[in-house]
Design a protein around this motif. Sequence first.
Motif, PDB file in Angstrom:
ATOM      1  N   SER A   1     -15.424  23.850  63.614  1.00 28.03           N
ATOM      2  CA  SER A   1     -13.990  24.299  63.554  1.00 28.03           C
ATOM      3  C   SER A   1     -13.761  25.134  62.107  1.00 28.03           C
ATOM      4  O   SER A   1     -12.912  25.293  60.628  1.00 28.03           O
ATOM      5  CB  SER A   1     -13.394  22.998  63.391  1.00 28.03           C
ATOM      6  OG  SER A   1     -12.770  22.040  64.875  1.00 28.03           O
ATOM      7  N   LEU A   2     -15.035  26.495  61.974  1.00 26.86           N
ATOM      8  CA  LEU A   2     -15.448  27.084  60.603  1.00 26.86           C
ATOM      9  C   LEU A   2     -14.502  28.179  60.476  1.00 26.86           C
ATOM     10  O   LEU A   2     -15.230  28.901  60.636  1.00 26.86           O
ATOM     11  CB  LEU A   2     -16.465  26.976  59.886  1.00 26.86           C
ATOM     12  CG  LEU A   2     -16.902  25.146  59.790  1.00 26.86           C
ATOM     13  CD1 LEU A   2     -18.714  25.641  59.247  1.00 26.86           C
ATOM     14  CD2 LEU A   2     -16.607  24.424  58.780  1.00 26.86           C
TER      15      LEU A   2
ATOM     16  N   ASP B   1     -12.035  29.608  71.780  1.00 21.81           N
ATOM     17  CA  ASP B   1     -12.097  27.263  71.372  1.00 21.81           C
ATOM     18  C   ASP B   1     -11.498  26.922  70.100  1.00 21.81           C
ATOM     19  O   ASP B   1     -11.285  26.320  70.292  1.00 21.81           O
ATOM     20  CB  ASP B   1     -13.646  27.382  72.023  1.00 21.81           C
ATOM     21  CG  ASP B   1     -13.658  27.565  73.342  1.00 21.81           C
ATOM     22  OD1 ASP B   1     -12.544  27.478  74.861  1.00 21.81           O
ATOM     23  OD2 ASP B   1     -15.039  28.046  73.360  1.00 21.81           O
ATOM     24  N   ALA B   2     -12.165  27.617  69.325  1.00 24.42           N
ATOM     25  CA  ALA B   2     -12.025  27.006  67.753  1.00 24.42           C
ATOM     26  C   ALA B   2     -10.698  27.038  67.542  1.00 24.42           C
ATOM     27  O   ALA B   2      -9.958  26.058  66.583  1.00 24.42           O
ATOM     28  CB  ALA B   2     -12.657  28.156  66.875  1.00 24.42           C
ATOM     29  N   TYR B   3      -9.603  28.145  67.731  1.00 24.76           N
ATOM     30  CA  TYR B   3      -8.340  27.887  67.661  1.00 24.76           C
ATOM     31  C   TYR B   3      -7.322  26.971  68.069  1.00 24.76           C
ATOM     32  O   TYR B   3      -6.729  26.163  68.309  1.00 24.76           O
ATOM     33  CB  TYR B   3      -7.604  29.645  67.344  1.00 24.76           C
ATOM     34  CG  TYR B   3      -8.160  30.249  66.524  1.00 24.76           C
ATOM     35  CD1 TYR B   3      -6.598  29.969  65.478  1.00 24.76           C
ATOM     36  CD2 TYR B   3      -9.236  30.238  66.223  1.00 24.76           C
ATOM     37  CE1 TYR B   3      -6.778  30.976  63.962  1.00 24.76           C
ATOM     38  CE2 TYR B   3      -8.781  31.279  64.890  1.00 24.76           C
ATOM     39  CZ  TYR B   3      -8.241  31.474  63.853  1.00 24.76           C
ATOM     40  OH  TYR B   3      -7.781  32.577  62.854  1.00 24.76           O
ATOM     41  N   ILE B   4      -7.728  27.185  69.774  1.00 23.64           N
ATOM     42  CA  ILE B   4      -7.794  25.899  70.509  1.00 23.64           C
ATOM     43  C   ILE B   4      -7.603  24.275  69.766  1.00 23.64           C
ATOM     44  O   ILE B   4      -6.475  23.801  70.130  1.00 23.64           O
ATOM     45  CB  ILE B   4      -7.823  26.269  71.893  1.00 23.64           C
ATOM     46  CG1 ILE B   4      -6.802  27.970  72.685  1.00 23.64           C
ATOM     47  CG2 ILE B   4      -7.015  25.101  72.812  1.00 23.64           C
ATOM     48  CD1 ILE B   4      -5.531  27.369  72.439  1.00 23.64           C
ATOM     49  N   ASP B   5      -9.173  24.147  69.717  1.00 20.25           N
ATOM     50  CA  ASP B   5      -9.108  23.360  69.294  1.00 20.25           C
ATOM     51  C   ASP B   5      -8.835  22.535  68.229  1.00 20.25           C
ATOM     52  O   ASP B   5      -7.988  20.774  68.052  1.00 20.25           O
ATOM     53  CB  ASP B   5     -10.642  22.764  68.999  1.00 20.25           C
ATOM     54  CG  ASP B   5     -11.634  23.203  70.566  1.00 20.25           C
ATOM     55  OD1 ASP B   5     -11.115  22.854  71.993  1.00 20.25           O
ATOM     56  OD2 ASP B   5     -12.470  23.647  70.658  1.00 20.25           O
ATOM     57  N   LYS B   6      -8.440  23.561  67.372  1.00 22.88           N
ATOM     58  CA  LYS B   6      -7.272  23.494  66.197  1.00 22.88           C
ATOM     59  C   LYS B   6      -6.127  23.104  66.133  1.00 22.88           C
ATOM     60  O   LYS B   6      -4.856  22.185  65.376  1.00 22.88           O
ATOM     61  CB  LYS B   6      -7.472  23.777  64.776  1.00 22.88           C
ATOM     62  CG  LYS B   6      -9.305  24.490  64.682  1.00 22.88           C
ATOM     63  CD  LYS B   6      -9.392  23.102  64.168  1.00 22.88           C
ATOM     64  CE  LYS B   6      -8.864  23.091  62.164  1.00 22.88           C
ATOM     65  NZ  LYS B   6      -9.519  21.475  60.782  1.00 22.88           N
ATOM     66  N   GLY B   7      -5.643  23.113  67.424  1.00 23.83           N
ATOM     67  CA  GLY B   7      -4.237  23.561  67.853  1.00 23.83           C
ATOM     68  C   GLY B   7      -3.359  24.900  66.791  1.00 23.83           C
ATOM     69  O   GLY B   7      -1.790  24.654  67.042  1.00 23.83           O
ATOM     70  N   LEU B   8      -4.041  25.537  66.563  1.00 25.81           N
ATOM     71  CA  LEU B   8      -3.284  26.877  66.550  1.00 25.81           C
ATOM     72  C   LEU B   8      -3.622  27.925  67.933  1.00 25.81           C
ATOM     73  O   LEU B   8      -3.323  29.385  67.236  1.00 25.81           O
ATOM     74  CB  LEU B   8      -4.339  27.093  65.472  1.00 25.81           C
ATOM     75  CG  LEU B   8      -4.420  26.444  64.092  1.00 25.81           C
ATOM     76  CD1 LEU B   8      -5.452  26.617  62.567  1.00 25.81           C
ATOM     77  CD2 LEU B   8      -3.123  26.405  63.510  1.00 25.81           C
ATOM     78  N   GLY B   9      -3.372  27.475  68.562  1.00 24.75           N
ATOM     79  CA  GLY B   9      -3.269  28.767  69.203  1.00 24.75           C
ATOM     80  C   GLY B   9      -2.272  29.755  69.365  1.00 24.75           C
ATOM     81  O   GLY B   9      -2.274  31.146  69.499  1.00 24.75           O
ATOM     82  N   ARG B  10      -0.841  29.448  68.593  1.00 19.99           N
ATOM     83  CA  ARG B  10      -0.389  30.686  68.731  1.00 19.99           C
ATOM     84  C   ARG B  10      -1.073  31.303  67.621  1.00 19.99           C
ATOM     85  O   ARG B  10      -0.252  32.867  67.197  1.00 19.99           O
ATOM     86  CB  ARG B  10       1.364  29.950  68.003  1.00 19.99           C
ATOM     87  CG  ARG B  10       1.433  29.212  68.501  1.00 19.99           C
ATOM     88  CD  ARG B  10       3.877  28.826  68.150  1.00 19.99           C
ATOM     89  NE  ARG B  10       4.323  27.363  69.262  1.00 19.99           N
ATOM     90  CZ  ARG B  10       5.279  27.165  69.457  1.00 19.99           C
ATOM     91  NH1 ARG B  10       5.447  26.730  68.368  1.00 19.99           N
ATOM     92  NH2 ARG B  10       5.448  26.648  70.518  1.00 19.99           N
TER      93      ARG B  10
END
Length: 429
Positions: A320-321, A349-358
Amino acid sequence: MEIQSLLAATPTLPPPRLRPTLKMVRPNVLCRWRDSENRALARKIILQWKQDRGFDQKNSDAACAALVQALSRKRMPHLAQELLLEMKSEGFLPGTSTLSALMLCYAGNGLIQQAQAIWEEIINSSFVPSIQIVSELFDAYGKMEQFDDVAKIVDQVSSRDFNLLPEVYSLAISCFGKGGQLELMENTLKKMVSRGYIIDSSTGNAFIRYYSIFGSLREMENAYGRLKRSRLLLEKEGIRAISFAYIKERKFYKLGEFLRDVGLARTNVGNLLWNLLLLSYAANFKMKSLQREFVRMVEAGFHPDLNTFNIRSLAFSRMSLLWDLHLSLEHMRHEQISPDLVTYGCFVDAYIDKGLGRNLNFALNKMNLDDSPLLLTDPFVFEVLGKGDFQSSSEAFLEFKSPREWNYRKLIAVYLKKQCRRDQIFWNY
């Protein structure tokens, strides 16, 4: 009626089993044709041959060989034998092309004893078999695991001291290696060296590859040590084979030692050595070491390629870097390297995993979403780091429709919709 019409009217028999036994000397599938039928059809073919093109010793050897090959493809070695007998009765003396074709016809249809008899007829005559014929014969024997017969042929060629003996040794080593017969491969190599023949780079690298596939790590390392002492250069396929053996056993520290021993400064294998070294650090997410070796790679004058960037991007994504991911993308653009499906997947994947899909558009706006999806990353990367969720999902979609019907924008939209539905189902429970 032409010869091809006669053959076309003859049913093609099913292929023989690939694991022969002594009973396969007369396969059941070949018994459908009685000798009288074979003989009658052979006479028809010869009669038609005479009418079509004439029949003489000078021009008929190559044509007869081609006809035997056609019969071999139709799984009719008995008819080929009857044809040859009828031609002999007409005064035709089979040449090396016809005999070689008949031998391969027998070998390819499981008639090992007959093939061996033709082989002995060839080498006991004034004919010298071509290396191509020996190669095809070894391939046929290897498919049926008749490795003792291959060893016998090598001994026969050795006793007659043909000029093609060094090449026969190399073919035998390859044949034994493909079949996992490491002891036979080892013995053949020793015989080759004892006769004073020099092991070429191709044979030495094949030797390494087969030890890496079928041997233990210690046996592979010993074989590699012998290759080094012989001062032969380990080529690209050999490097990949040894590296894959270490990766299978998850021996990433040993992988790094091996790559340094080969020499990271070698340029004739491209970025392969550096990429594998970076992969050995990414496997255990040693991010500082990964970054340090990447800097050394650039300082050594190597230009990162798509595999280099995707190895780093996968590691950044799993950790998640996000900032490092963006810097890597900027570096890719500077090197004029286009991202592939793996690169897009790292961001998604990184943005979805961090809950930053928007906020995903912030990254994707710097990439061309209208490109057709491509997967250009070396499969070795997936052996170590696996595939991301977006990549796996997208590959499933691409199996049903041509990549030309998709672009990254559509794939990402479908994937985000799928994620949204999954979250809704979760909260409904």
